[in-house]
Write an enzyme that holds these catalytic residues in place. Sequence first.
Site, short mmCIF file in Angstrom:
data_model
loop_
_atom_site.label_atom_id
_atom_site.label_comp_id
_atom_site.label_asym_id
_atom_site.label_seq_id
_atom_site.Cartn_x
_atom_site.Cartn_y
_atom_site.Cartn_z
CE LYS A 42 49.52 66.09 2.23
NZ LYS A 42 48.19 65.85 2.81
CG HIS B 60 50.24 79.30 -5.97
ND1 HIS B 60 50.51 79.08 -4.65
CD2 HIS B 60 49.61 78.18 -6.40
CE1 HIS B 60 50.07 77.88 -4.31
NE2 HIS B 60 49.51 77.32 -5.35
CG ASP C 167 55.48 72.30 -5.43
OD1 ASP C 167 55.89 73.05 -6.34
OD2 ASP C 167 54.34 72.40 -4.94
CE1 TYR D 98 50.14 75.20 -1.62
CE2 TYR D 98 52.18 73.95 -1.63
CZ TYR D 98 51.04 74.39 -2.28
OH TYR D 98 50.82 74.01 -3.58
CE LYS E 188 53.44 75.57 -6.32
NZ LYS E 188 53.34 74.89 -5.03
P1 NAD Z 1 47.74 64.27 -4.87
O1 NAD Z 1 47.22 63.93 -6.20
O2 NAD Z 1 49.21 64.22 -4.65
O3 NAD Z 1 46.99 63.34 -3.85
C1 NAD Z 1 47.22 63.45 -2.49
C2 NAD Z 1 46.27 62.49 -1.78
O4 NAD Z 1 46.58 61.15 -2.14
C3 NAD Z 1 46.42 62.61 -0.29
O5 NAD Z 1 45.16 62.37 0.29
C4 NAD Z 1 47.37 61.46 0.04
O6 NAD Z 1 47.21 60.99 1.34
C5 NAD Z 1 46.97 60.43 -0.98
N1 NAD Z 1 48.12 59.57 -1.36
C6 NAD Z 1 49.36 59.99 -1.71
N2 NAD Z 1 50.12 58.95 -2.05
C7 NAD Z 1 49.34 57.84 -1.90
C8 NAD Z 1 49.59 56.46 -2.11
N3 NAD Z 1 50.75 56.01 -2.54
N4 NAD Z 1 48.55 55.61 -1.85
C9 NAD Z 1 47.36 56.05 -1.42
N5 NAD Z 1 47.08 57.35 -1.20
C10 NAD Z 1 48.07 58.24 -1.45
O7 NAD Z 1 47.14 65.71 -4.50
P2 NAD Z 1 47.59 67.12 -3.98
O8 NAD Z 1 48.14 67.09 -2.61
O9 NAD Z 1 46.43 67.99 -4.25
O10 NAD Z 1 48.75 67.57 -4.98
C11 NAD Z 1 50.11 67.26 -4.77
C12 NAD Z 1 50.94 68.51 -4.63
O11 NAD Z 1 50.71 69.39 -5.74
C13 NAD Z 1 50.58 69.38 -3.43
O12 NAD Z 1 51.08 68.88 -2.22
C14 NAD Z 1 51.19 70.70 -3.83
O13 NAD Z 1 52.59 70.69 -3.60
C15 NAD Z 1 50.88 70.72 -5.33
N6 NAD Z 1 49.65 71.48 -5.64
C16 NAD Z 1 49.77 72.63 -6.33
C17 NAD Z 1 48.65 73.37 -6.65
C18 NAD Z 1 48.81 74.63 -7.43
O14 NAD Z 1 47.84 75.40 -7.53
N7 NAD Z 1 49.97 74.90 -7.98
C19 NAD Z 1 47.38 72.94 -6.26
C20 NAD Z 1 47.27 71.75 -5.56
C21 NAD Z 1 48.42 71.02 -5.27
#
Ligand code: NAD
Length: 279
Positions: free
Chosen positions: A232, A110, A47, A52, A77
Amino acid sequence: MSANQSTISFHDGKTAPQVGMGVWQVEDDIAASVVTTALEIGYRSIDTAAIYGNETGVGKGIAQSGIPREELFVATKLWNDRHGHDISKIAFNESLEKLGLDYVDLYLIHWPAPTQGLFVEAWESIIQLHDEGRAKSIGVSNFNISHLQLLLDETGVLPVVNQIELHPNFQQLALRDFHAEHDIITEAWSPLGRGRLFEDPVLTSIAHKHGCTVAQVMLRWHTQLGHMVIPKSVHASRLAENFHVFDLMLDDGDMAAIAALDQADGRAGPDPDTFHLFK
Ligand code: NAD
């Protein structure tokens, strides 16, 4: 995709891996290697988004992998400043070019950016991209019920997916009910609560009980509810941990305890009704 993964079916007849990787805040110059690592672990869904700034790196990772295109599920997006009839198609072409692909599996608006009032026009363009076969499935992100209803009223076409902020502290029940009624798949962004929930005592105790991590508890909660998830990480060990959640089965008590963590003000990101960032 490895045998212990799960597939989601869309109302347009297409399918998608339930667990994918998100690449928000992954710099373009490391995106190829992060994607390569994830694909080696077994991920087949990625994704990204125009905003980005890493579609080029993601595309390189895909090309280097040698994995047949039809085995991958690539989503990107449309950003808020490209809503409109011609401009949305131009933006889509730019994304395809950066990704080095001739189609995407899922193209999302988006944000609705409702103060601009152009998301229906953007949706009409995206419907045409779908008709042309260049966006195999089409969806939205951060749409509230009123935004989805407007798409339905104006075009008669509903998205296959609405990608929304969703985690144990922010569960969006009314919106998820609307999705279920209209056969729209709920896709969770920030499925791990953007890292804010790893110390939560309820989640920690469920993880302890099952001998797994808190991240796996959250991702299994989502997947048992039928959500797509796109956690992520740039670290191989966390990518692997987040991918391997299907051996775990949460019981009714676990699911109820997590349901009770919902908070009305638990949002970590912006409110779609007011968010109108354009650059
Ligand atoms: P997330 O909930 O995936 O959390 C990411 C955080 O958690 C990072 O700091 C990462 O290092 C940590 N993490 C990940 N796996 C872990 C694990 N197993 N143990 C400990 N820490 C861990 O948050 P995000 O990045 O905000 O969201 C994920 C994805 O969603 C983004 O990369 C993006 O692709 C998407 N996204 C979309 C929108 C939108 O508006 N459509 C907005 C935000 C994010």
